[in-house]
Design an enzyme around this catalytic site. Structure first.
Site, PDB file in Angstrom:
ATOM      1  N   ASP A 403       0.866  -1.362  -0.196  1.00 16.54           N
ATOM      2  CA  ASP A 403      -0.224  -0.171   0.109  1.00 16.54           C
ATOM      3  C   ASP A 403       1.097   1.147  -0.741  1.00 16.54           C
ATOM      4  O   ASP A 403       2.207   1.350   0.218  1.00 16.54           O
ATOM      5  CB  ASP A 403      -0.566  -0.182   1.607  1.00 16.54           C
ATOM      6  CG  ASP A 403      -2.298   0.647   1.866  1.00 16.54           C
ATOM      7  OD1 ASP A 403      -2.412   1.523   0.155  1.00 16.54           O
ATOM      8  OD2 ASP A 403      -1.638   1.367   2.494  1.00 16.54           O
ATOM      9  N   GLU A 406       2.568   4.638  -4.189  1.00 20.62           N
ATOM     10  CA  GLU A 406       2.289   5.673  -4.954  1.00 20.62           C
ATOM     11  C   GLU A 406       3.474   6.596  -5.649  1.00 20.62           C
ATOM     12  O   GLU A 406       4.058   7.454  -7.112  1.00 20.62           O
ATOM     13  CB  GLU A 406       0.827   6.997  -4.929  1.00 20.62           C
ATOM     14  CG  GLU A 406       0.167   6.222  -5.008  1.00 20.62           C
ATOM     15  CD  GLU A 406      -0.342   5.076  -4.725  1.00 20.62           C
ATOM     16  OE1 GLU A 406       0.052   5.677  -2.836  1.00 20.62           O
ATOM     17  OE2 GLU A 406      -1.461   3.821  -4.309  1.00 20.62           O
ATOM     18  N   ASP A 479      -9.099   4.222  -1.835  1.00 23.94           N
ATOM     19  CA  ASP A 479      -9.895   4.587  -0.999  1.00 23.94           C
ATOM     20  C   ASP A 479     -11.131   4.952  -1.021  1.00 23.94           C
ATOM     21  O   ASP A 479     -11.365   6.509  -1.719  1.00 23.94           O
ATOM     22  CB  ASP A 479      -9.344   5.559   0.014  1.00 23.94           C
ATOM     23  CG  ASP A 479      -7.750   4.917   0.985  1.00 23.94           C
ATOM     24  OD1 ASP A 479      -7.990   3.728   0.554  1.00 23.94           O
ATOM     25  OD2 ASP A 479      -7.049   5.416   1.600  1.00 23.94           O
TER      26      ASP A 479
HETATM   27  C1  GLC Z   1      -4.678   2.743   3.511  1.00 24.75           C
HETATM   28  C2  GLC Z   1      -4.833   1.937   2.018  1.00 24.75           C
HETATM   29  C3  GLC Z   1      -6.109   1.277   3.186  1.00 24.75           C
HETATM   30  C4  GLC Z   1      -5.673   0.884   4.404  1.00 24.75           C
HETATM   31  C5  GLC Z   1      -5.111   1.745   5.356  1.00 24.75           C
HETATM   32  C6  GLC Z   1      -4.502   1.375   5.981  1.00 24.75           C
HETATM   33  O1  GLC Z   1      -5.546   4.166   3.485  1.00 24.75           O
HETATM   34  O2  GLC Z   1      -5.656   2.075   0.673  1.00 24.75           O
HETATM   35  O3  GLC Z   1      -6.402   0.037   1.855  1.00 24.75           O
HETATM   36  O4  GLC Z   1      -6.588   0.116   4.989  1.00 24.75           O
HETATM   37  O5  GLC Z   1      -4.025   2.542   4.635  1.00 24.75           O
HETATM   38  O6  GLC Z   1      -3.342   1.271   5.798  1.00 24.75           O
END
Ligand code: GLC
Length: 798
Positions: A403, A406, A479
């Site tokens: 995650d 980007e 998200d």
């Molecule tokens: C980001 C991710 C989400 C995750 C969060 C905490 O917002 O996109 O899926 O739960 O981080 O790790």
């Protein structure tokens, strides 16, 4: 009025003054510039244009090293006004006067033509040039592709950019988002011509599909070369396949990864995780994976465990596995700056973190606080990163979730542009590496997880992506929000990703931000039953309703269970579609235009989509609906639950109270189906059911692929490839079966065949020459069923 500065002047190529050929490479020289045209296949041409008069080192993160170069014909001619390169399928004309390109098929029909063609501007503020290419738009042209754009499927009239961005709660039309897929497809001439353009440039890329000038489609990049591949169809589906093979397809995923996954930010401590998983088993809702979000770590330090919440991770993960749950853990790129933390220590000692232009470390705030970030574009750093997974995998973790890659940085959004990267030995600034950073992280993660998972298959999911990421990882759409509009967005995003080379995609079911009600959650589960990646995820806090299949009460739970069960029943069908994707790049989800592009009605449709070879679904995207219109493409279709038949090429009204979703099966298809299960591998598959859908006077072929589901033996031929052919007549139905490969020993011994829509009253059946009469017990819900040995060759029902 804006005055034209010397920076905004656009420059165009001059006249060609010499030409050369080296094998399948052609060079066209103007006074100061060079065009390189290389023929990759009969239908793929690559164009590189050096406005500086020299080419940079040729290097691509996207193009697969396995992408083959093969052509059956190659010709080169000089004409009065232009040069011509031709292949067995294409004619490419290059105008002598201005390097403008015209692409024709072998019948001399126009596919694509330059408007201004190659041109450029100086980019004095940042260095280098902004290289443009512009093409004419045909009157009825529609555009598709570009990854995860949350906008109408047809991109005509839109202006879109690729610069991976963490867009929490992105709106409809929000741009840019997380993924960077500079690939689009055009369709025109009443569906007769379909082609693709892959602009393999990792700087910020921009695409204008007739927004600036209604008749012109342009693409350009804020740095780097004009370097694009032209891919000819004319079928869109074939364009998507060729693009996926050019940029590479994945290995087969573990079968469990195609099951249902449950996630939340975050399930902790261990007792909470166990409470959730045992609830699934108690309520008999199938589930294969449970996720640990950032709170499993010690202070959000990657590759550590919070021992207070998870005192014995190895034991817990093992116990979960014993109950059929594979544990997937999150790993972010930010490494906490902490002199007592081994990962940070190693990164510093080995000099693996990204640095600013002045040589200081790139520092940014993310979950753990101040962090440094590995330079994943350095092969040595990737190797180190891969090695870090050893501990996690030895704990028994089965998948990793990447995650924030980007990369996302709090307050400032992402890295400043001056950050330096290795870019596999081609040092550059973040402007060039930004769009591949997440992909290279996923790549390093994939190699590590794969190494320590042996002999099992790895599973990776990533939020950021560049073209080719599908070789390493699945993706989710980031998200999103618990609204009906976001359900619509999830539907278009997953279709779009699928034709952009990334079939293994899904959304956060129910919405990540906010709270869905039972109806929205149920409709979302229905849609995602048909998304290759199927996971509920939500951002939780103490005051928020939980988002599990049972969170909305009995009525909804029953329907959600029904659809998750359906997902597991259709697993052999999905797995087969996955194999077709792996083998020849065929997208698993297919927008309607990809099913019948000759029918102009399909070009604008967005709700309905094809799922694998023979299924069509249409989600319900509004509240309070119990009926909706569905456009069926040409052919004859069976309503999956109702069993009735509808003719395609028209819109039909379909009943869809909350417990139903419009699902149709193509007449003639054979749909394989598993018995009920709570998770993949719960018990050996005793019987494979084949649902046979009668079609008169037409031979229809269906495929069933099967293998071990979680090892690498299929690469050495240990798999089965069944082909079923059905042919229906007024008085009988013939089903033939042959195996193109038969090296995998499946557990079941027989098939159960269930016949749908048979127009005659069947009395007997013949299996490989032996006659059996049908008994009363061979009928269930008015459908005839029989059993046959799994090696049967030919069945006649009459
Ligand atoms: C980001 C991710 C989400 C995750 C969060 C905490 O917002 O996109 O899926 O739960 O981080 O790790």
């Amino acid at each position: 009025m804006q005055t034209q500065t010397k920076y905004s002047i656009k420059y165009y190529p001059g006249t060609i003054n010499s030409v050369s050929q080296e094998g399948n490479f052609f060079y066209f020289y103007t006074e100061d510039t060079i065009l390189e045209l290389s023929v990759k296949t009969d239908r793929i041409l690559r164009f590189r244009y050096a406005a500086d008069g020299f080419f940079q080192k040729d290097f691509s993160y996207a193009v697969s090293k396995y992408a083959s170069i093969h052509m059956t014909q190659l010709g080169f001619e000089e004409h009065a006004e232009h040069y011509e390169v031709h292949t067995a399928e294409l004619i490419c004309q290059i105008r002598k006067e201005n390097l403008k390109i015209t692409l024709l098929n072998k019948k001399h029909e126009l596919i694509l033509q330059d408007e201004a063609g190659f041109h450029w501007q100086h980019y004095l503020q940042k260095g280098g040039k902004i290289n443009y290419c512009s093409k004419e738009i045909q009157p009825d042209e529609a555009f598709y592709g570009l990854g995860d754009k949350p906008t109408e499927l047809n991109l005509r009239g839109k202006y879109l950019e690729n610069y991976g961005t963490d867009t929490y709660g992105f709106p409809k039309d929000g741009d840019p988002l997380y993924k960077n897929i500079p690939f689009y497809m055009g369709l025109h001439s009443q569906g007769r011509q379909g082609y693709g353009i892959f602009f393999d440039n990792t700087f910020r890329t921009i695409f204008d599909f007739g927004k600036g000038d209604t008749d012109t489609a342009s693409f350009w990049a804020r740095g780097g070369e004009m370097n694009y591949y032209f891919i000819y169809g004319p079928d869109l589906l074939e364009v998507a396949e060729q693009y996926a093979t050019l940029t590479g397809t994945p290995e087969m995923p573990p079968l469990w990864a195609l099951g249902y996954h449950q996630c939340r930010w975050s399930y902790y401590p261990e007792s909470k995780v166990k409470e959730i998983t045992s609830e699934f088993r108690k309520r008999k809702i199938p589930c294969d994976a449970i996720y640990l979000d950032i709170d499993y770590m010690d202070g959000f330090r990657c590759f550590t465990w919070n021992k207070e919440y998870f005192p014995e991770p190895k034991r817990m993960v093992k116990e979960l596995l014993g109950d059929g749950f594979k544990t997937v853990v999150i790993i972010d790129p930010g490494i906490k700056m902490d002199k007592d933390y081994w990962v940070w220590q190693q990164g510093i000692q080995k000099d693996y973190f990204c640095k600013r232009a002045d040589g200081t470390l790139m520092e940014g705030d993310v979950w753990p606080g101040k962090c440094n970030f590995p330079d994943f574009t350095n092969p040595e750093v990737r190797e180190w990163w891969s090695g870090l997974f050893r501990g996690l995998m030895e704990t028994g973790v089965r998948g990793v979730w990447n995650d924030m890659n980007e990369p996302a940085v709090f307050e400032i959004g992402t890295f400043p542009e001056d950050v330096r990267h290795d870019y596999d030995g081609n040092p550059c600034s973040h402007r060039k590496a930004h769009n591949v950073y997440g992909m290279q992280m996923a790549r390093a993660t994939y190699h590590g997880v794969k190494r320590y998972m042996m002999p099992n298959r790895p599973f990776i999911i990533t939020r950021s992506a560049y073209s080719g990421v599908q070789r390493y990882s699945s993706v989710w759409t980031g998200d999103n929000i618990a609204t009906w509009e976001h359900l619509w967005i999830a539907n278009v995003q997953c279709q779009r990703l699928s034709v952009s080379g990334i079939s293994f995609a899904g959304s956060d079911v129910g919405g990540f931000i906010g709270e869905p009600d039972g109806e929205l959650y149920t409709r979302w589960i229905q849609l995602a039953t048909f998304h290759p990646f199927f996971r509920t995820h939500s951002s939780g806090n103490d005051t928020k309703t939980e988002q599990e299949p049972w969170s909305f009460g009995h009525k909804y739970e029953t329907i959600v269970r029904k659809f998750i069960n359906l997902r597991y029943q259709l697993l052999p069908y999905l797995y087969t579609a996955f194999w077709q994707y792996v083998k020849q790049g065929t997208p698993i989800l297919r927008p309607l235009a990809y099913l019948d592009q000759n029918d102009p009605e399909t070009h604008q449709r967005m709700d309905e989509f094809g799922y694998g070879e023979h299924i069509l679904v249409c989600p319900v995207l509004e509240p309070g609906v119990s009926e909706r219109n569905v456009y069926l493409p040409k052919g004859i279709w069976y309503h999956y639950e109702g069993g009735y038949v509808a003719r395609g090429g028209q819109e039909v009204k379909v009943q869809c109270p909350l417990d139903k979703m419009p699902i149709f099966v193509k007449a003639g298809a054979v749909i394989p189906s598993f018995p009920k299960m709570q998770y993949v591998g719960e018990s050996p598959i005793k019987e494979m059911t084949l649902h046979v859908y009668f079609q008169q006077d037409e031979e229809v072929v269906s495929t069933l692929y099967e293998d071990d589901g979680d090892n690498h033996g299929y690469k050495n031929g240990l798999y089965n490839l069944h082909k079923f052919e059905t042919f229906g007549k007024k008085q009988d139905l013939i089903v033939t079966h042959h195996m193109e490969n038969d090296k995998y020993e499946s557990d079941y011994r027989q098939f159960k065949l269930v016949f749908h829509g048979v127009p005659f009253e069947a009395k007997e059946y013949i299996i490989d020459g032996k006659v059996y009469s049908l008994q009363k017990r061979n009928s269930l819900n008015n459908l005839v069923w029989i059993k046959a040995d799994k090696h049967f060759k030919r069945i006649i029902l009459r």
